[in-house]
Design an enzyme around this catalytic site. Structure first.
Site, PDB file in Angstrom:
ATOM      1  CB  THR A   1      -7.021  -0.090   5.792  1.00 35.20           C
ATOM      2  OG1 THR A   1      -7.395  -2.160   5.068  1.00 35.20           O
ATOM      3  CG2 THR A   1      -5.206  -0.434   6.501  1.00 35.20           C
ATOM      4  CG  ASP A   2     -11.761   2.183   6.023  1.00 34.70           C
ATOM      5  OD1 ASP A   2     -13.060   1.555   6.478  1.00 34.70           O
ATOM      6  OD2 ASP A   2     -11.094   2.872   5.962  1.00 34.70           O
TER       7      ASP A   2
ATOM      8  CG  HIS B   1      -5.031   2.019  19.192  1.00 29.12           C
ATOM      9  ND1 HIS B   1      -3.748   3.643  18.968  1.00 29.12           N
ATOM     10  CD2 HIS B   1      -4.793   1.591  18.317  1.00 29.12           C
ATOM     11  CE1 HIS B   1      -3.837   3.635  18.310  1.00 29.12           C
ATOM     12  NE2 HIS B   1      -3.939   2.162  17.594  1.00 29.12           N
TER      13      HIS B   1
ATOM     14  CD  GLU C   1       0.245  -4.755   9.604  1.00 32.29           C
ATOM     15  OE1 GLU C   1      -0.367  -4.077  10.492  1.00 32.29           O
ATOM     16  OE2 GLU C   1       0.250  -4.418   8.763  1.00 32.29           O
TER      17      GLU C   1
ATOM     18  CG  ASP D   1      -5.818  -1.568  14.352  1.00 33.04           C
ATOM     19  OD1 ASP D   1      -6.789  -0.970  14.118  1.00 33.04           O
ATOM     20  OD2 ASP D   1      -4.283  -1.751  15.126  1.00 33.04           O
TER      21      ASP D   1
ATOM     22  CD  GLN E   1      -1.485  -0.683   3.233  1.00 33.32           C
ATOM     23  OE1 GLN E   1      -2.528  -1.145   3.250  1.00 33.32           O
ATOM     24  NE2 GLN E   1      -0.311  -1.591   4.630  1.00 33.32           N
TER      25      GLN E   1
HETATM   26  N1  AG3 Z   1      -7.769   1.499  11.219  1.00 32.72           N
HETATM   27  C1  AG3 Z   1      -8.607   1.799  10.979  1.00 32.72           C
HETATM   28  C2  AG3 Z   1      -8.562   2.682  10.479  1.00 32.72           C
HETATM   29  C3  AG3 Z   1     -10.038   3.213   9.427  1.00 32.72           C
HETATM   30  C4  AG3 Z   1     -10.818   4.800   8.998  1.00 32.72           C
HETATM   31  N2  AG3 Z   1     -11.523   4.100   8.606  1.00 32.72           N
HETATM   32  C5  AG3 Z   1     -12.696   5.535   8.298  1.00 32.72           C
HETATM   33  N3  AG3 Z   1     -11.990   6.279   8.825  1.00 32.72           N
HETATM   34  N4  AG3 Z   1     -13.602   5.072   7.761  1.00 32.72           N
HETATM   35  C6  AG3 Z   1      -6.199   2.300  11.933  1.00 32.72           C
HETATM   36  C7  AG3 Z   1      -5.074   1.959  12.373  1.00 32.72           C
HETATM   37  C8  AG3 Z   1      -4.824   2.233  13.355  1.00 32.72           C
HETATM   38  N5  AG3 Z   1      -4.344   1.401  15.131  1.00 32.72           N
END
Ligand code: AG3
Length: 288
Positions: free
Chosen positions: A165-166, A69, A113, A163, A38
């Site tokens: 991403t989208d 968190h 991860e 945890d 990414q």
């Molecule tokens: N992960 C979640 C990000 C979500 C963003 N989505 C959104 N704005 N709809 C975050 C990782 C942090 N450890």
């Protein structure tokens, strides 16, 4: 004025949703490069501090990451009451590990991860997010695909935290029914699965789909809410699935567990914990 190119160059523009964008002013740029998985970018914003984006979407900011968190760790861990083994899928910035490891009762934390570059990068450019978590001997960091790990691993966990991403790009498989089924199979009796489930006002289908899968898998399936300023569009939803009774925990029990943990928080309290499960009708309708 709809495409990214028409914004001024010193703004980071997130276009996660079809009809809405969020722009953050960049006062210093630290990194902008493609990893194997990414595009990773880190910059400074006066309100949010250092900000990390993946494929243009804000993942973590120094100023508001505590909300996300704290709510994905202390809610399931304190509701469970005796969590010793915890699994994080994703979480490369180390913020989730930081909060989990504040619980002295947690003897083993496995973090899976997919992108080792995110971990290395965050250790050097965003050290305040992990705050030493990567050096904790209880942490077992595995660089692997979370979906493969969940399918192949045989260990059981008291709390599993997704945890992610989208559901676009590498995060997509972490929102499938088969992934949730494999995750459930890795829960010890009474174990709890929690997930990052997006902002329901903007991403209603994402929440509905996860909740449909959770209802088929768990005796207790719902979501809870917290508002994270850098995840624009209103409250964020966190999926909650368990076959145990951890959601019935009362305020006095949570208060004594929280006091015993001696953890300092800036968002979580036992009252916030219980209140987070109160769902406004527009969210209740989405979860069915
Ligand atoms: N992960 C979640 C990000 C979500 C963003 N989505 C959104 N704005 N709809 C975050 C990782 C942090 N450890």
């Amino acid at each position: 004025m709809t495409d990214r190119e028409s914004w001024p160059r010193d703004w980071s523009v997130e276009q996660l949703h079809a009809d809405h964008a969020q722009a953050l002013r960049i006062t210093a740029e630290f990194y902008d490069s493609a990893t194997a998985h990414q595009r990773l970018r880190v910059f400074e914003n006066p309100t949010f501090g250092r900000v990390m984006t993946l494929d243009g979407v804000v993942q973590v900011t120094e100023a508001d990451n505590f909300i996300y968190h704290e709510m994905l760790t202390h809610v399931p861990i304190l509701a469970h009451g005796a969590a010793r083994r915890v699994l994080i899928v994703g979480g490369g910035d180390g913020g989730m590990a930081r909060e989990v490891l504040k619980h002295q009762g947690v003897a083993q934390l496995t973090m899976v991860e997919i992108d080792g570059t995110v971990v290395d990068f965050c250790k050097s450019h965003l050290p305040s997010i992990s705050a030493g978590a990567f050096d904790d001997p209880r942490l077992d960091l595995v660089i692997a695909d979370g979906a493969d790990f969940m399918r192949m691993n045989a260990d059981l966990y008291d709390v599993i935290i997704i945890d992610s991403t989208d559901p676009v790009g590498p995060g997509e498989v972490l929102f499938t029914n088969s992934f949730y089924g494999h995750a459930k199979a890795r829960l010890a009796p009474g174990g709890i699965l929690v997930t990052q489930n997006g902002v329901p006002f903007m991403q209603g289908a994402e929440l509905s789909n996860t909740m449909r899968a959770f209802r088929a898998l768990f005796a207790d399936a719902t979501c809870y809410l917290a508002t994270v300023p850098s995840y624009a569009g209103g409250a964020m939803a966190f999926g909650w699935g368990t076959d145990g009774r951890a959601r019935d925990v009362d305020l006095a029990t949570l208060q004594s567990r929280f006091a015993a943990s001696a953890i300092m928080t800036d968002y979580y309290t036992p009252a916030v914990h219980l209140g987070a499960f109160a769902l406004p009708p527009y969210v209740a309708r989405l979860i069915g």
